[in-house]
Design a protein around this motif. Sequence first.
Motif, short mmCIF file in Angstrom:
data_model
loop_
_atom_site.label_atom_id
_atom_site.label_comp_id
_atom_site.label_asym_id
_atom_site.label_seq_id
_atom_site.Cartn_x
_atom_site.Cartn_y
_atom_site.Cartn_z
N THR A 80 28.72 9.31 6.47
CA THR A 80 27.34 9.36 6.97
C THR A 80 26.63 8.04 6.73
O THR A 80 25.91 7.54 7.62
N PRO A 89 24.20 12.34 1.04
CA PRO A 89 24.99 12.03 2.23
C PRO A 89 26.39 11.53 1.86
O PRO A 89 26.58 10.90 0.82
N TYR A 100 21.16 23.73 10.97
CA TYR A 100 22.13 23.43 9.93
C TYR A 100 21.39 22.90 8.71
O TYR A 100 20.27 22.41 8.80
N SER A 114 20.42 17.54 19.69
CA SER A 114 21.36 17.50 18.55
C SER A 114 22.78 17.51 19.10
O SER A 114 23.24 18.53 19.64
N SER A 162 23.53 12.89 10.44
CA SER A 162 23.87 13.67 9.25
C SER A 162 25.27 14.24 9.40
O SER A 162 25.82 14.30 10.50
N LYS A 182 18.55 10.24 14.27
CA LYS A 182 18.91 10.84 12.98
C LYS A 182 20.42 11.06 12.95
O LYS A 182 21.03 11.39 13.97
N PRO A 235 26.52 17.64 8.12
CA PRO A 235 26.25 18.88 7.40
C PRO A 235 27.50 19.57 6.86
O PRO A 235 27.43 20.31 5.90
N ASN A 256 21.10 20.18 5.88
CA ASN A 256 21.52 18.82 5.59
C ASN A 256 21.83 18.70 4.10
O ASN A 256 21.02 19.09 3.26
#
Length: 567
Positions: A76, A72, A66, A47, A28, A26, A30, A68
């Motif tokens: 990202t 995006p 966090y 993470s 992201s 994953k 944030p 998200n």
Amino acid sequence: MSFDGAFTHAMVSELQSALVGGRVAKISQPYPNEVMLTVRNNSHNQSLLLSAHPTYARVQITTIPYANPATPSNFTMMLRKYLDGAILVKLEQVANDRIVQLTFSARNELGDQESIALIVEMMGRHSNVFLIDRGDNRILDLIKHVNPDQNRVRSLLPGATYIAPPAQDTVNPFVDHEAVTDLVATYPAAPVLAKALQETYQGLASDTAHALANALHEPGQVTDLFDAFFDHFNHPIPTLNQFASNKTSFSAFPIINDAITGMQNFESLSILLDFFYQDRAERERVNEQAGNLIHIVRNELKKNRSKFKKLQQTMAETEHADEFRIKGELLTTYLYQVKRGMTSISLPNFYDNDTPMTITLSNQIGPSQNAQKYFNRYQKLKNAVAFVTEQLAKTQEEIDYLSNIQAQIELASPKDINEIRLELQQQGYIRVHQKRGAKKPRLQISQPEQFHSTDGTLISVGKNNLQNDKLTLHTAKKTDLWFHVKNIPGSHVIVHSDNPTEQTIEEAASLAAYFSKARDSASVPVDYVNVKRIHKPNGAKPGFVIYEGQHTAYVTPTTDLVKRLQG
């Protein structure tokens, strides 16, 4: 100890054992300057935080949750295009600098294997995160685009060739210790030696250099002491250092410093940094995300406080309304004595034992018009009383509401900011420009923060007005206990029990005091009452309720208690 090159050395070793060989599951972003990669390795998701924050730049594994973003960022999207499902094959530090390179093996759209790198440069306000194609060392994208006129040494834009920062004329202390003996002989005083060590060896912040200088004055061979000091970074004992001033610092191992009054050890460097940075970084993230909200609320508060002051002045003027009526009546009674063209006249005041009263007149109008002028001013002021009284109440309500919003922003976590922004939009403080026919975006109100008292009772804390309303008016049972600081902006706190212990009541009151504007105060009064006694007036602003039959507890909030109840 700062997050300098030496600390980076220790962190890279920790990350290598935890992450190398894992797959990116994953991606992201944030926050504007921070990227989060979820790497699955050895059946665990980790993470990985890559931060290019100008003050808190770092690389670490984090467990801090966090939010998200709904949309995006472009960076990202580029990361997901090139790194989604990629394998982390190498994680290394460049010499002893604050630069970490993560090399991934990925497949492109045609299925061909390619080598992609993420390079994190942790250099204060120049910090950055680069996405690099290792085939031709081309910058695919970077978290901060820099115009050529701001940096003429190297191009920091997509499409340019990645050029490493200019090398410094210093030595890697993990590789070479030859110069240290001469330095100690030349600079016997620790403060001067520390500066010389910084100028000679790469990656030493001021505090690390001072700790090394002190260590080199211990009994023993200088080169052995030097090697032993840096060997600590290969076998770290993550340490939080506490000072008499209540300030804290972190280090990879316990260091010699007379100013340190206490130490606390952690299982890993990442856990140490989570503990150290949580409040500091959270506040910075909130300020980044809520900058425009803070500006809007401050301006509205300033405007309403100015309005309130003017209304008070108008109200003070109405206290003299009867004086205008009396002057009008005296002029009417003694109208025969008033002549056109007079600018003033002294008449006996039958309301005050015929004491003479001097009345100013306009020489442009007649006697009866002068009397009528005073009656008109009297009537205008009398009519203003009801209006001004109403406006004073409304303005004070507005000031209380905005002060509450201001306190919520100060206490908010980044994930709370969107809900505060939505509330300000709903209340008309922020204009939303929408395309014609487009549906209004709906934001799902997040869950309040959860705590557990010492005996295990669930306690919920609303962090903004939308959460407060939902928690108090819709979620809580009528028999639950509701807590709020007395006459001060703060959170709604609910104890989910109809018969909590005295200890639970005290702990809930402490939470209410902590999540309020009285966080740093002692003996804070906190009202508590059953939820069934809470009422929301029609048309009241979000978060505003009235209650009766309350009890009041006096508590002193502490961070330690909050963290214990949170855990």
